[in-house]
Write an enzyme that holds these catalytic residues in place. Structure first.
Site, PDB file in Angstrom:
ATOM      1  N   TYR A  63       2.689  14.097  79.641  1.00  0.00           N
ATOM      2  CA  TYR A  63       3.049  14.014  78.222  1.00  0.00           C
ATOM      3  C   TYR A  63       1.780  13.722  77.430  1.00  0.00           C
ATOM      4  O   TYR A  63       1.056  12.777  77.738  1.00  0.00           O
ATOM      5  CB  TYR A  63       4.081  12.904  77.987  1.00  0.00           C
ATOM      6  CG  TYR A  63       4.465  12.724  76.537  1.00  0.00           C
ATOM      7  CD1 TYR A  63       5.380  13.569  75.932  1.00  0.00           C
ATOM      8  CD2 TYR A  63       3.888  11.710  75.776  1.00  0.00           C
ATOM      9  CE1 TYR A  63       5.726  13.416  74.596  1.00  0.00           C
ATOM     10  CE2 TYR A  63       4.236  11.541  74.442  1.00  0.00           C
ATOM     11  CZ  TYR A  63       5.150  12.401  73.844  1.00  0.00           C
ATOM     12  OH  TYR A  63       5.484  12.232  72.532  1.00  0.00           O
ATOM     13  N   ASP A  68      -6.779  12.128  78.689  1.00  0.00           N
ATOM     14  CA  ASP A  68      -5.921  11.536  77.669  1.00  0.00           C
ATOM     15  C   ASP A  68      -5.807  10.051  77.983  1.00  0.00           C
ATOM     16  O   ASP A  68      -5.077   9.642  78.884  1.00  0.00           O
ATOM     17  CB  ASP A  68      -4.562  12.233  77.715  1.00  0.00           C
ATOM     18  CG  ASP A  68      -3.538  11.641  76.756  1.00  0.00           C
ATOM     19  OD1 ASP A  68      -3.762  10.519  76.257  1.00  0.00           O
ATOM     20  OD2 ASP A  68      -2.502  12.286  76.533  1.00  0.00           O
ATOM     21  N   LYS A 103      -2.575   4.941  69.865  1.00  0.00           N
ATOM     22  CA  LYS A 103      -1.880   3.676  70.127  1.00  0.00           C
ATOM     23  C   LYS A 103      -2.608   2.454  69.565  1.00  0.00           C
ATOM     24  O   LYS A 103      -2.916   2.392  68.390  1.00  0.00           O
ATOM     25  CB  LYS A 103      -1.624   3.524  71.629  1.00  0.00           C
ATOM     26  CG  LYS A 103      -0.866   4.680  72.271  1.00  0.00           C
ATOM     27  CD  LYS A 103       0.577   4.765  71.843  1.00  0.00           C
ATOM     28  CE  LYS A 103       1.334   5.808  72.638  1.00  0.00           C
ATOM     29  NZ  LYS A 103       2.727   5.971  72.189  1.00  0.00           N
TER      30      LYS A 103
END
Length: 435
Positions: free
Chosen positions: A163, A244, A271
């Site tokens: 993801y 990522d 984040k």
């Protein structure tokens, strides 16, 4: 009726019981949900937050605690899916935001804070250049597009169950709303099969993108050998390696890549690095990133109204330099490692088919004793027991993701870890016949 059928029926009965108690105990959250369905599809604007019969609605938070619309208190072991590392209203972050608000929010111009923040991010994670965005999704979209342009190749290697944001979901192989790139789907942690795929698509392969530990797919770490193979093979065929680290950059002072010893061509972020504000970034080698240099006649465009908004720049800078120092990162992740080891010890002592995976301050529960090497392994574990665990933890005042993911924030201490361990121990005892 077979033993398996009896067990499944018992799990279903337990789930029905806890859900009935949940509905009875949360009338205000239910009312909010019913109202929300009139103006948002399914009463929701962020899919991951939905679960049946309806999601709890939170009304306030402080430190590592939150309170819902019906007055229940929870220890926040979700930590906003890793973004809430600083807890709620950290005083240093709050002071930085207050100071920024005194001088305005969005200037429509360059400001004095963004260069300081950019330098802090580059120095922390070993980047030569960085550019800011507003989310990890956006950072990954730009990094993938940049890699395809730089290499002049079309194909993007991703991993089943991975993801990388709202338009990069590969659970079950992919999503109908994924960005329309030419994907090559590989199996996470499968060294030989992935090496073969890279060789097969070598001439057209622009990049390989992955998390060094898959987050949403169950906190599944990549083996060091797997990541080193990817680094060697991408260099061999002229493709870029993109890590990522939207979630995993919190796992060590220099991100998880610094522990593994693999240097990617590009890294994406998001984040917590924005200090709780909307944030994303991508960066890496200067020769690649400088394709965005607006002084060039062939410069790539990169727009984004809020890319350098003063609230994110200020909160992010304060958090990264004054709060989440290298020592703080090491301490938080050591606490997470100790907690996961403690919880796994409880599972082993109970003889339960249950385990917690992860690294440092990220962990996830799985109801199996089999090794979890990729998201497909995680998906084979008992999902009904995971749902039962979720509702039982809510009843004990533990807030976590419905999918069983948990993260630690800085305000979590020994008392909170003890509370979680006690709740897990009670679950193991109360649900012994189901495990």
């Amino acid at each position: 009726m077979s033993e398996t059928s009896l067990r499944n029926a018992s799990i279903d009965a337990a789930l029905n019981e806890v859900k009935e108690a949940y509905v009875t105990g949360n009338p205000n959250s239910l009312a909010r949900y019913v109202e929300a369905t009139g103006v948002m599809p399914g009463g929701n604007t962020r899919t991951v937050l939905h679960y049946a019969p309806f999601p709890l609605a939170m009304t306030r938070a402080a430190g590592c605690r939150m309170w819902d619309a019906d007055g229940h208190e929870f220890v926040d072991f979700l930590g906003e899916y890793t973004a809430g590392l600083y807890g709620h209203s950290h005083p240093v972050i709050r002071a930085a935001l207050d100071k920024a608000l005194d001088s305005g929010i969005s200037y429509g111009a360059s400001n004095m804070t963004e260069v300081r923040f950019a330098r802090a991010v580059c120095e922390r994670f070993g980047l030569e250049r960085v550019r800011f965005t507003n989310s990890g999704t956006e950072a990954n979209l730009l990094a993938i597009s940049l890699a395809r342009i730089y290499t002049r190749r079309p194909k993007v290697m991703v991993f089943n169950g991975g993801y990388h944001g709202a338009v990069f979901g590969f659970a079950g192989g992919g999503s109908p709303i994924n960005a329309p790139f030419d994907y090559v789907l590989a199996t996470y942690n499968d060294i030989e099969a992935t090496r073969t795929l890279i060789a097969e698509h070598a001439a057209a392969l622009a990049l390989v993108i992955l998390e060094p530990m898959i987050g949403s797919g169950g906190c599944v770490p990549a083996s060091h050998d797997f990541l080193h193979m990817l680094r060697a093979e991408t260099e061999r065929v002229g493709a870029l390696l993109v890590l990522d680290e939207v979630m995993t950059s919190r796992l060590a002072p220099g991100g998880l890549q610094s522990v593994i010893g693999v240097k990617p061509d590009l890294t994406t972020f998001g984040k917590y690095i924005g200090g709780g504000m909307s944030f994303g970034a991508f960066g890496g080698r200067a020769e690649i990133m400088d394709l965005f240099d607006p002084r060039r006649s062939d410069a790539l465009p990169h727009a984004g109204t809020f890319n350098n908004n003063i609230l994110t720049m200020s909160a992010g800078l304060a958090g990264l330099t004054d709060v989440y120092t290298a020592d703080a990162a090491r301490a938080l992740n050591a606490r997470g490692d100790a907690l996961r080891e403690r919880l796994n010890g409880l599972c082993k002592a109970a003889g339960a088919a249950m385990q917690f995976t992860g690294i440092g301050s990220m962990l996830a529960v799985h109801f199996t004793t089999a090794p979890i090497r990729n998201p497909a392994d995680a998906a084979k574990a008992d999902q009904k027991l995971k749902e039962l665990f979720f509702f039982d933890m809510l009843a004990h005042g533990i807030w976590l993701a419905r999918r069983g993911m948990m993260t630690l924030c800085l305000p979590i201490g020994d008392a909170e870890c003890d509370k979680l361990a006690a709740a897990v121990q009670e679950f193991l005892e109360a649900r012994r016949s189901l495990l």
